[in-house]
Design an enzyme around this catalytic site. Structure first.
Site, PDB file in Angstrom:
ATOM      1  N   ARG A  41     -84.426  39.637  44.197  1.00 48.21           N
ATOM      2  CA  ARG A  41     -85.316  40.306  43.232  1.00 48.21           C
ATOM      3  C   ARG A  41     -86.626  39.535  43.219  1.00 48.21           C
ATOM      4  NH1 ARG A  41     -86.541  39.550  37.852  1.00 48.21           N
ATOM      5  NH2 ARG A  41     -86.978  41.427  36.633  1.00 48.21           N
ATOM      6  N   SER A 112     -79.699  50.316  36.763  1.00 44.39           N
ATOM      7  CA  SER A 112     -79.785  49.757  35.413  1.00 44.39           C
ATOM      8  C   SER A 112     -79.755  50.895  34.396  1.00 44.39           C
ATOM      9  CB  SER A 112     -81.107  48.997  35.228  1.00 44.39           C
ATOM     10  OG  SER A 112     -81.140  47.872  36.052  1.00 44.39           O
ATOM     11  N   LYS A 141     -86.993  37.924  32.003  1.00 48.41           N
ATOM     12  CA  LYS A 141     -87.684  39.220  32.131  1.00 48.41           C
ATOM     13  C   LYS A 141     -88.308  39.520  30.783  1.00 48.41           C
ATOM     14  CE  LYS A 141     -86.372  44.056  33.197  1.00 48.41           C
ATOM     15  NZ  LYS A 141     -87.379  44.757  33.894  1.00 48.41           N
TER      16      LYS A 141
HETATM   17  N1  TZP Z   1     -82.809  42.705  33.492  1.00 47.69           N
HETATM   18  C1  TZP Z   1     -82.453  42.642  32.217  1.00 47.69           C
HETATM   19  S1  TZP Z   1     -82.443  41.072  31.633  1.00 47.69           S
HETATM   20  C2  TZP Z   1     -82.914  40.445  33.145  1.00 47.69           C
HETATM   21  C3  TZP Z   1     -83.062  41.485  34.036  1.00 47.69           C
HETATM   22  C4  TZP Z   1     -83.475  41.365  35.440  1.00 47.69           C
HETATM   23  C5  TZP Z   1     -83.137  38.993  33.395  1.00 47.69           C
HETATM   24  C6  TZP Z   1     -81.866  38.224  33.567  1.00 47.69           C
HETATM   25  O1  TZP Z   1     -82.158  36.872  33.783  1.00 47.69           O
HETATM   26  P1  TZP Z   1     -81.359  35.701  33.055  1.00 47.69           P
HETATM   27  O2  TZP Z   1     -82.122  34.447  33.428  1.00 47.69           O
HETATM   28  O3  TZP Z   1     -79.976  35.688  33.624  1.00 47.69           O
HETATM   29  O4  TZP Z   1     -81.386  35.974  31.576  1.00 47.69           O
END
Ligand code: TZP
Length: 214
Positions: A41, A112, A141
């Site tokens: 990603r 998603s 994010k």
């Molecule tokens: N989509 C929803 S939360 C997120 C994504 C890509 C981030 C997840 O990252 P982390 O560091 O595991 O919380």
């Protein structure tokens, strides 16, 4: 479809901006710890693009192949087709899973979802698994919806949706168990793996947390 639900158990996601060491070293340590799936990603500040992104993807794909772990690409369907990735993960703003499925020649399609309607549509469109979150607070994010907890996972299962589900967002060794207990098949994680002091050990402990809640 090329996956089974066990492959979602510890689903590591990363791009080059998410790693303390090189992404190759990070991914290899995560593989050594026992991750079951990997998603490239490449997003945000300092993210690679163009040929640099492609070359990075090919290097990571080789590590996954060697370990027999599905290599999934986030959003970039063109790149996934070009290098023959095992699948793609798409969001609600991307094209429908049904259209992606036609392009990636039998590969895995993950979507998603944030509501029951989105989950039902993803299933109707032929998704192989759905990801939902943010389950917990995440700093990784910034443009997410509100913290959702495990409610949607529980509702999907209560309404007999059997599609493989993975939770995402703020998941760590200490809070992974309730995600599985709610009905998810696995946890998808960026920072609790990529920024761990000992990446391999973090994955071993995450595996144990997921297994003990099954
Ligand atoms: N989509 C929803 S939360 C997120 C994504 C890509 C981030 C997840 O990252 P982390 O560091 O595991 O919380």
């Amino acid at each position: 479809m090329l996956m089974n639900r066990e492959q979602l158990a510890v689903y590591f996601i990363a791009g080059t901006p998410n790693c303390k060491q090189s992404i190759e070293e990070t991914l290899q340590a995560a593989i050594d710890g026992g991750i079951t799936m990997f998603q490239f990603r490449e997003k945000g500040k300092d993210a690679l693009a163009g040929s640099a992104k492609k070359e990075q993807a090919v290097r990571l794909q080789a590590l996954c192949r060697e370990a027999n772990i599905p290599f999934i690409i986030n959003d970039d369907i063109e790149l996934a087709v070009e290098i023959g990735a095992d699948g793609v993960h798409i969001g609600q703003e991307d094209e429908a899973a049904s259209s992606v499925r036609g392009k990636i020649n039998g590969g895995i399609v993950g979507v998603s979802v944030h509501t029951m309607d989105e989950a039902k549509k993803a299933i109707a469109d032929g998704a192989d698994y759905v990801g939902t979150g943010p389950i917990y607070q995440t700093g990784t994010k910034t443009d997410t919806g509100p913290v959702a907890g495990t409610a949607l996972i529980k509702t999907m299962r209560a309404q007999n949706l059997t599609i493989p589900i993975v939770g995402i967002g703020g998941i760590t060794i200490d809070n992974a168990a309730p995600v599985i207990a709610a009905g998810a098949d696995g946890v998808s994680i960026i920072s609790a793996i990529s920024y761990a002091d000992d990446v391999k050990q973090a994955v071993v402990e995450l595996q144990a947390a997921v297994e003990s809640s099954n």
